[in-house]
Design a protein around this motif. Sequence first.
Motif, PDB file in Angstrom:
ATOM      1  N   HIS A 288       6.772  -5.683   5.582  1.00 28.53           N
ATOM      2  CA  HIS A 288       7.295  -5.980   4.253  1.00 28.53           C
ATOM      3  C   HIS A 288       6.772  -7.337   3.774  1.00 28.53           C
ATOM      4  O   HIS A 288       6.689  -8.288   4.556  1.00 28.53           O
ATOM      5  N   VAL A 289       6.424  -7.411   2.506  1.00 25.43           N
ATOM      6  CA  VAL A 289       6.042  -8.688   1.901  1.00 25.43           C
ATOM      7  C   VAL A 289       7.325  -9.470   1.620  1.00 25.43           C
ATOM      8  O   VAL A 289       8.280  -8.930   1.071  1.00 25.43           O
ATOM      9  N   ASN A 290       7.340 -10.725   2.013  1.00 29.09           N
ATOM     10  CA  ASN A 290       8.525 -11.566   1.835  1.00 29.09           C
ATOM     11  C   ASN A 290       8.070 -12.967   1.438  1.00 29.09           C
ATOM     12  O   ASN A 290       8.035 -13.882   2.254  1.00 29.09           O
ATOM     13  N   ASN A 291       7.686 -13.136   0.171  1.00 35.06           N
ATOM     14  CA  ASN A 291       7.136 -14.415  -0.270  1.00 35.06           C
ATOM     15  C   ASN A 291       7.848 -14.993  -1.493  1.00 35.06           C
ATOM     16  O   ASN A 291       7.276 -15.791  -2.236  1.00 35.06           O
ATOM     17  N   SER A 292       9.118 -14.571  -1.687  1.00 37.13           N
ATOM     18  CA  SER A 292       9.897 -15.142  -2.783  1.00 37.13           C
ATOM     19  C   SER A 292      11.127 -15.846  -2.219  1.00 37.13           C
ATOM     20  O   SER A 292      11.590 -15.540  -1.121  1.00 37.13           O
ATOM     21  N   ASP A 293      11.652 -16.788  -2.983  1.00 40.01           N
ATOM     22  CA  ASP A 293      12.836 -17.534  -2.540  1.00 40.01           C
ATOM     23  C   ASP A 293      14.124 -16.742  -2.716  1.00 40.01           C
ATOM     24  O   ASP A 293      15.070 -16.893  -1.947  1.00 40.01           O
ATOM     25  N   ASP A 294      14.164 -15.895  -3.743  1.00 40.57           N
ATOM     26  CA  ASP A 294      15.403 -15.188  -4.052  1.00 40.57           C
ATOM     27  C   ASP A 294      15.348 -13.691  -3.774  1.00 40.57           C
ATOM     28  O   ASP A 294      16.318 -12.978  -4.026  1.00 40.57           O
ATOM     29  N   GLY A 295      14.210 -13.188  -3.255  1.00 41.42           N
ATOM     30  CA  GLY A 295      14.102 -11.766  -2.967  1.00 41.42           C
ATOM     31  C   GLY A 295      13.899 -10.895  -4.186  1.00 41.42           C
ATOM     32  O   GLY A 295      13.982  -9.671  -4.093  1.00 41.42           O
ATOM     33  N   MET A 296      13.611 -11.503  -5.313  1.00 39.39           N
ATOM     34  CA  MET A 296      13.467 -10.745  -6.562  1.00 39.39           C
ATOM     35  C   MET A 296      12.069 -10.135  -6.699  1.00 39.39           C
ATOM     36  O   MET A 296      11.927  -8.945  -7.000  1.00 39.39           O
ATOM     37  N   VAL A 297      11.027 -10.947  -6.481  1.00 36.61           N
ATOM     38  CA  VAL A 297       9.648 -10.472  -6.634  1.00 36.61           C
ATOM     39  C   VAL A 297       8.875 -10.793  -5.358  1.00 36.61           C
ATOM     40  O   VAL A 297       8.413 -11.918  -5.153  1.00 36.61           O
TER      41      VAL A 297
ATOM     42  N   GLU B  90      -1.711 -14.140   4.579  1.00 41.63           N
ATOM     43  CA  GLU B  90      -1.679 -13.500   5.889  1.00 41.63           C
ATOM     44  C   GLU B  90      -0.375 -12.733   6.115  1.00 41.63           C
ATOM     45  O   GLU B  90       0.711 -13.234   5.859  1.00 41.63           O
ATOM     46  N   LEU B  91      -0.517 -11.508   6.591  1.00 45.17           N
ATOM     47  CA  LEU B  91       0.615 -10.712   7.044  1.00 45.17           C
ATOM     48  C   LEU B  91       0.334 -10.275   8.473  1.00 45.17           C
ATOM     49  O   LEU B  91      -0.780  -9.847   8.785  1.00 45.17           O
ATOM     50  N   HIS B  92       1.338 -10.372   9.335  1.00 38.55           N
ATOM     51  CA  HIS B  92       1.157 -10.006  10.730  1.00 38.55           C
ATOM     52  C   HIS B  92       1.876  -8.695  11.022  1.00 38.55           C
ATOM     53  O   HIS B  92       2.964  -8.438  10.516  1.00 38.55           O
TER      54      HIS B  92
ATOM     55  N   ILE C 106       3.006  -3.280   2.997  1.00 43.42           N
ATOM     56  CA  ILE C 106       1.651  -2.845   3.346  1.00 43.42           C
ATOM     57  C   ILE C 106       1.722  -2.127   4.683  1.00 43.42           C
ATOM     58  O   ILE C 106       2.385  -2.584   5.619  1.00 43.42           O
ATOM     59  N   SER C 107       1.075  -0.963   4.753  1.00 44.84           N
ATOM     60  CA  SER C 107       1.154  -0.127   5.946  1.00 44.84           C
ATOM     61  C   SER C 107      -0.234   0.255   6.427  1.00 44.84           C
ATOM     62  O   SER C 107      -1.174   0.411   5.633  1.00 44.84           O
ATOM     63  N   LEU C 108      -0.347   0.394   7.737  1.00 42.87           N
ATOM     64  CA  LEU C 108      -1.541   0.932   8.371  1.00 42.87           C
ATOM     65  C   LEU C 108      -1.256   2.392   8.686  1.00 42.87           C
ATOM     66  O   LEU C 108      -0.279   2.705   9.370  1.00 42.87           O
ATOM     67  N   CYS C 109      -2.080   3.281   8.135  1.00 39.34           N
ATOM     68  CA  CYS C 109      -1.829   4.717   8.277  1.00 39.34           C
ATOM     69  C   CYS C 109      -3.081   5.435   8.737  1.00 39.34           C
ATOM     70  O   CYS C 109      -4.204   4.969   8.522  1.00 39.34           O
ATOM     71  N   LYS C 110      -2.873   6.580   9.349  1.00 39.79           N
ATOM     72  CA  LYS C 110      -3.990   7.483   9.617  1.00 39.79           C
ATOM     73  C   LYS C 110      -4.323   8.234   8.325  1.00 39.79           C
ATOM     74  O   LYS C 110      -3.508   8.308   7.412  1.00 39.79           O
ATOM     75  N   ALA C 111      -5.525   8.786   8.278  1.00 42.51           N
ATOM     76  CA  ALA C 111      -5.944   9.515   7.084  1.00 42.51           C
ATOM     77  C   ALA C 111      -5.018  10.694   6.808  1.00 42.51           C
ATOM     78  O   ALA C 111      -4.853  11.117   5.665  1.00 42.51           O
ATOM     79  N   SER C 112      -4.377  11.196   7.857  1.00 43.40           N
ATOM     80  CA  SER C 112      -3.439  12.311   7.711  1.00 43.40           C
ATOM     81  C   SER C 112      -2.157  11.890   7.005  1.00 43.40           C
ATOM     82  O   SER C 112      -1.365  12.742   6.592  1.00 43.40           O
TER      83      SER C 112
END
Length: 220
Positions: free
Chosen positions: A133-142, A149-151, A119-125
């Motif tokens: 990066h999302v990191n919510n799996s044990d094996d890195g597969m999904v 919450e993401l910081h 997930i990224s914060l971008c300007k309209a341009s």
Amino acid sequence: MGSLIAKEEAVPARGPQHALRKQKSQEAANLCKSQKPNKTIGVAKFDLLGDVQIIHLGTETVQRVIHAMTTEGCETRPAGESSFWKICIKTTSAGAGRKAQAESEAEEIDDLMYIKETISLCKASGAYVGSEHVNNSDDGMVDVWDGEELHMRIDADHDSNLESLSGGDYMLVLKRETKRFPDEEIEQKFIAGEVDYTVMEEANKKAVIVQEWHAPITMP
């Protein structure tokens, strides 16, 4: 301390440009102090996730350093400070079911390498301000975002303040990459030298599917 080897780019300039950078860093630090923490500063609406809140958690100041080469080796020197805004991104109701759905889809793909989201914060341009990066799996597969919450840290030296995020010039971008293992036959031929790199590169491109969801940030 040994004498410096001629490598001027390793030492920060002390002229007008240095003074201007120092002034901008100080202005950014003062702006950070004026922002109230733990405040919702914007909302983005995704069809599959509902309302996503952007919350200011506080500020952070870090010491910058440079590395200068001397006759005695590499020397570390202070180079001022940088200020960052810390924000939290989350849905108003966690557990959107996207991860469970992606895990179900993954079971149907025999040659799956991974499904990952950012997930990224971008300007309209389209210019990127920050990403996580999302990191919510044990094996890195999904690793698929389900609204938890993401910081993220945002460089306070950029040309806007936090309140401007909800003015319509910024958006959240959720990007998913589904990567499969490339065609095994082509890979074996490439290893054996029977096909060139361009054929292998094309096989790798075909093995990746990229999806993006965009949501403008508005007033909370």
